[in-house]
Design a protein around this motif. Structure first.
Motif, PDB file in Angstrom:
ATOM      1  N   LYS A 270      29.287  44.427  31.318  1.00 44.86           N
ATOM      2  CA  LYS A 270      29.032  43.280  30.462  1.00 44.86           C
ATOM      3  C   LYS A 270      28.385  42.135  31.229  1.00 44.86           C
ATOM      4  CE  LYS A 270      32.753  44.274  27.248  1.00 44.86           C
ATOM      5  NZ  LYS A 270      34.056  43.842  26.741  1.00 44.86           N
ATOM      6  N   ALA A 271      28.647  42.033  32.525  1.00 49.25           N
ATOM      7  CA  ALA A 271      28.137  40.934  33.333  1.00 49.25           C
ATOM      8  C   ALA A 271      26.668  41.113  33.711  1.00 49.25           C
ATOM      9  CB  ALA A 271      28.977  40.799  34.592  1.00 49.25           C
ATOM     10  N   ARG A 272      26.087  42.248  33.393  1.00 45.82           N
ATOM     11  CA  ARG A 272      24.684  42.505  33.712  1.00 45.82           C
ATOM     12  C   ARG A 272      23.788  41.518  32.979  1.00 45.82           C
ATOM     13  NH1 ARG A 272      22.092  48.441  32.881  1.00 45.82           N
ATOM     14  NH2 ARG A 272      19.981  47.713  32.888  1.00 45.82           N
ATOM     15  N   PRO A 273      22.848  40.864  33.675  1.00 44.93           N
ATOM     16  CA  PRO A 273      22.023  39.831  33.044  1.00 44.93           C
ATOM     17  C   PRO A 273      21.107  40.384  31.959  1.00 44.93           C
ATOM     18  CG  PRO A 273      21.413  40.139  35.352  1.00 44.93           C
ATOM     19  CD  PRO A 273      22.562  41.041  35.071  1.00 44.93           C
ATOM     20  N   MET A 274      20.901  39.580  30.939  1.00 43.10           N
ATOM     21  CA  MET A 274      20.078  39.964  29.801  1.00 43.10           C
ATOM     22  C   MET A 274      18.623  39.574  30.063  1.00 43.10           C
ATOM     23  SD  MET A 274      20.268  41.335  26.960  1.00 43.10           S
ATOM     24  CE  MET A 274      20.130  41.336  25.217  1.00 43.10           C
ATOM     25  N   ILE A 275      17.742  40.539  29.948  1.00 42.57           N
ATOM     26  CA  ILE A 275      16.312  40.312  30.071  1.00 42.57           C
ATOM     27  C   ILE A 275      15.711  40.570  28.695  1.00 42.57           C
ATOM     28  CG2 ILE A 275      14.192  41.011  31.256  1.00 42.57           C
ATOM     29  CD1 ILE A 275      16.323  39.833  33.101  1.00 42.57           C
TER      30      ILE A 275
ATOM     31  N   LEU B 145      17.532  38.662  38.549  1.00 42.44           N
ATOM     32  CA  LEU B 145      17.631  39.985  39.167  1.00 42.44           C
ATOM     33  C   LEU B 145      17.180  40.034  40.620  1.00 42.44           C
ATOM     34  CD1 LEU B 145      16.202  42.157  36.248  1.00 42.44           C
ATOM     35  CD2 LEU B 145      18.590  41.685  36.771  1.00 42.44           C
ATOM     36  N   GLY B 146      16.500  39.001  41.102  1.00 43.24           N
ATOM     37  CA  GLY B 146      15.932  39.042  42.447  1.00 43.24           C
ATOM     38  C   GLY B 146      14.597  39.761  42.441  1.00 43.24           C
ATOM     39  N   ARG B 147      14.056  39.975  43.627  1.00 44.89           N
ATOM     40  CA  ARG B 147      12.787  40.698  43.741  1.00 44.89           C
ATOM     41  C   ARG B 147      12.999  42.169  43.413  1.00 44.89           C
ATOM     42  NH1 ARG B 147       8.367  38.819  43.162  1.00 44.89           N
ATOM     43  NH2 ARG B 147       7.410  40.356  44.494  1.00 44.89           N
ATOM     44  N   PRO B 148      12.022  42.804  42.766  1.00 43.51           N
ATOM     45  CA  PRO B 148      12.159  44.228  42.433  1.00 43.51           C
ATOM     46  C   PRO B 148      12.080  45.113  43.670  1.00 43.51           C
ATOM     47  CG  PRO B 148      10.001  43.398  41.779  1.00 43.51           C
ATOM     48  CD  PRO B 148      10.780  42.225  42.265  1.00 43.51           C
TER      49      PRO B 148
ATOM     50  N   MET C 241      10.226  36.592  28.261  1.00 46.69           N
ATOM     51  CA  MET C 241      10.840  35.837  29.358  1.00 46.69           C
ATOM     52  C   MET C 241       9.834  35.697  30.501  1.00 46.69           C
ATOM     53  SD  MET C 241      14.210  36.912  31.552  1.00 46.69           S
ATOM     54  CE  MET C 241      15.505  36.068  30.697  1.00 46.69           C
ATOM     55  N   PRO C 242       9.700  34.503  31.083  1.00 50.51           N
ATOM     56  CA  PRO C 242       8.797  34.333  32.220  1.00 50.51           C
ATOM     57  C   PRO C 242       9.308  35.069  33.464  1.00 50.51           C
ATOM     58  CG  PRO C 242       9.572  32.201  31.384  1.00 50.51           C
ATOM     59  CD  PRO C 242      10.293  33.261  30.641  1.00 50.51           C
ATOM     60  N   VAL C 243       8.380  35.508  34.309  1.00 48.12           N
ATOM     61  CA  VAL C 243       8.770  36.293  35.479  1.00 48.12           C
ATOM     62  C   VAL C 243       9.620  35.490  36.464  1.00 48.12           C
ATOM     63  CG1 VAL C 243       6.880  37.947  35.368  1.00 48.12           C
ATOM     64  CG2 VAL C 243       6.560  35.833  36.612  1.00 48.12           C
ATOM     65  N   ASN C 244       9.434  34.182  36.536  1.00 48.15           N
ATOM     66  CA  ASN C 244      10.262  33.407  37.465  1.00 48.15           C
ATOM     67  C   ASN C 244      11.739  33.429  37.050  1.00 48.15           C
ATOM     68  OD1 ASN C 244       9.980  31.729  35.276  1.00 48.15           O
ATOM     69  ND2 ASN C 244       9.306  29.947  36.433  1.00 48.15           N
ATOM     70  N   GLU C 245      12.021  33.482  35.749  1.00 45.52           N
ATOM     71  CA  GLU C 245      13.411  33.613  35.292  1.00 45.52           C
ATOM     72  C   GLU C 245      13.967  35.001  35.615  1.00 45.52           C
ATOM     73  OE1 GLU C 245      14.318  32.427  31.296  1.00 45.52           O
ATOM     74  OE2 GLU C 245      12.964  30.707  31.404  1.00 45.52           O
TER      75      GLU C 245
ATOM     76  N   TYR D 212      13.550  48.268  39.387  1.00 44.55           N
ATOM     77  CA  TYR D 212      14.839  47.927  39.970  1.00 44.55           C
ATOM     78  C   TYR D 212      15.663  49.195  40.035  1.00 44.55           C
ATOM     79  CZ  TYR D 212      13.690  43.008  39.274  1.00 44.55           C
ATOM     80  OH  TYR D 212      13.094  41.775  39.323  1.00 44.55           O
ATOM     81  N   GLU D 213      16.835  49.122  40.630  1.00 50.49           N
ATOM     82  CA  GLU D 213      17.674  50.308  40.785  1.00 50.49           C
ATOM     83  C   GLU D 213      18.034  50.940  39.440  1.00 50.49           C
ATOM     84  OE1 GLU D 213      22.020  51.570  42.593  1.00 50.49           O
ATOM     85  OE2 GLU D 213      21.207  49.608  43.046  1.00 50.49           O
ATOM     86  N   LYS D 214      18.367  50.120  38.439  1.00 49.46           N
ATOM     87  CA  LYS D 214      18.838  50.670  37.169  1.00 49.46           C
ATOM     88  C   LYS D 214      17.932  50.373  35.989  1.00 49.46           C
ATOM     89  CE  LYS D 214      23.538  50.804  38.585  1.00 49.46           C
ATOM     90  NZ  LYS D 214      24.757  51.326  38.154  1.00 49.46           N
TER      91      LYS D 214
END
Length: 98
Positions: free
Chosen positions: A31-36, A49-52, A40-44, A77-79
């Motif tokens: 549930k804590a996984r961030p919502m994309i 998530l950090g850098r891919p 959404m702008p890439v800076n957000e 990203y990993e997932k």
């Protein structure tokens, strides 16, 4: 005989409670996984998530409304894999990975 059964029953209840607590911890992590989301702008995305792990450029697309070509990227990203058009998210969670 009765004492050994009661001790065994208490142990079984303790074991079940311990297992159920671990399951709820995993659900909280999911549930804590961030919502994309789309748009959404890439800076957000980078803030959340950090850098891919890797970025692949997949050419360009033509935007009819703007009348110009735009670059198409896949951020891996990993997932998840996110499709980026210019500087905004187009597909927040693509199922295939290249």
């Amino acid at each position: 005989m009765i004492k050994s059964r009661s001790i065994l029953a208490v142990f079984a209840v303790f074991l079940l409670l311990t297992m159920s607590c671990r399951t709820s911890e995993k659900e909280e992590e999911l549930k804590a996984r961030p919502m994309i989301y789309e748009g959404m702008p890439v800076n957000e995305v980078e803030q959340l998530l950090g850098r891919p792990d890797s970025i692949s450029k997949n050419g360009t697309i033509y935007d009819v409304e703007a009348g110009k070509k735009k670059s198409l990227y896949r951020w891996h990203y990993e997932k998840r894999t996110i499709v980026i058009v210019e500087d905004t998210v187009k597909v927040p969670n693509e199922l295939r990975r290249e």
